[in-house]
Design a protein around this motif. Structure first.
Motif, short mmCIF file in Angstrom:
data_model
loop_
_atom_site.label_atom_id
_atom_site.label_comp_id
_atom_site.label_asym_id
_atom_site.label_seq_id
_atom_site.Cartn_x
_atom_site.Cartn_y
_atom_site.Cartn_z
N GLU A 79 -20.57 65.62 -21.89
CA GLU A 79 -19.91 66.43 -22.92
C GLU A 79 -19.55 65.53 -24.10
N PRO A 80 -19.44 66.10 -25.29
CA PRO A 80 -19.04 65.27 -26.44
C PRO A 80 -17.76 64.49 -26.19
N GLU A 81 -16.87 65.05 -25.37
CA GLU A 81 -15.60 64.37 -25.06
C GLU A 81 -15.80 63.12 -24.22
N ASP A 82 -16.98 62.92 -23.68
CA ASP A 82 -17.29 61.71 -22.92
C ASP A 82 -17.67 60.55 -23.83
N THR A 83 -17.80 60.80 -25.11
CA THR A 83 -18.16 59.74 -26.05
C THR A 83 -17.08 58.66 -26.07
N ALA A 84 -17.50 57.43 -25.82
CA ALA A 84 -16.55 56.31 -25.75
C ALA A 84 -17.33 55.03 -25.49
N ILE A 85 -16.62 53.93 -25.57
CA ILE A 85 -17.15 52.67 -25.06
C ILE A 85 -16.76 52.59 -23.60
N TYR A 86 -17.72 52.33 -22.75
CA TYR A 86 -17.49 52.26 -21.32
C TYR A 86 -17.47 50.80 -20.88
N TYR A 87 -16.42 50.46 -20.13
CA TYR A 87 -16.21 49.09 -19.69
C TYR A 87 -16.25 49.00 -18.17
N CYS A 88 -16.87 47.96 -17.70
CA CYS A 88 -16.87 47.65 -16.27
C CYS A 88 -15.66 46.78 -15.97
N ASN A 89 -15.06 47.01 -14.83
CA ASN A 89 -13.84 46.29 -14.44
C ASN A 89 -13.97 45.77 -13.03
N GLY A 90 -13.50 44.55 -12.83
CA GLY A 90 -13.40 43.99 -11.49
C GLY A 90 -11.96 43.62 -11.22
N HIS A 91 -11.42 44.12 -10.11
CA HIS A 91 -10.00 43.93 -9.80
C HIS A 91 -9.84 43.15 -8.50
N LYS A 92 -9.04 42.10 -8.56
CA LYS A 92 -8.67 41.36 -7.36
C LYS A 92 -7.18 41.57 -7.09
N LEU A 93 -6.78 41.34 -5.86
CA LEU A 93 -5.37 41.53 -5.51
C LEU A 93 -4.48 40.53 -6.23
#
Length: 116
Positions: A86-100
């Motif tokens: 959808e047009p509302e999905d327009t964005a910059i998409y970032y990958c994230n890695g999370h450690k404890l």
């Protein structure tokens, strides 16, 4: 230090599909959880989807039923399949890695643009 590199963004018409990839330079099993976030102009960065080391997934309500997150540990890669965009999905998409323990890791982002 592990680096995360996103790919697969682009321009797509509403209703179309795109697949994003996040390739890690190291072992993604060192992360407790990996995920995708997005940031549209003027908005804060928001969670899209996450997947734990054990494979449990979580999605933002706005993308449930349309997006699927997955991982290939052998390839040290996380994916985001996006359908019914959808047009509302327009964005910059970032990958994230999370450690404890310690700071989160972020990729440089990939632009997704959905035209109406």
């Amino acid at each position: 230090q592990v680096q995360l590199v996103e790919s697969g963004g682009g321009l797509v018409q509403a209703g179309g599909s795109l697949g994003l990839s996040c390739a890690a330079s190291g072992n993604i099993l060192t992360f407790n959880r990996m995920g995708w976030y997005r940031q549209a102009p003027g908005n804060e960065r928001e969670l899209v989807a996450t997947i734990t080391r054990g494979g449990n997934t979580n999605y933002a309500d706005s993308v449930k039923g349309r997006f699927t997150i997955s991982r290939d540990n052998a390839k040290n890669t996380v994916y985001l399949q996006m359908n019914s965009l959808e047009p509302e999905d327009t964005a910059i998409y970032y990958c994230n890695g999370h450690k404890l323990i310690g700071p989160d890791y972020w990729g440089q982002g990939t632009q997704v643009t959905v035209s109406s």
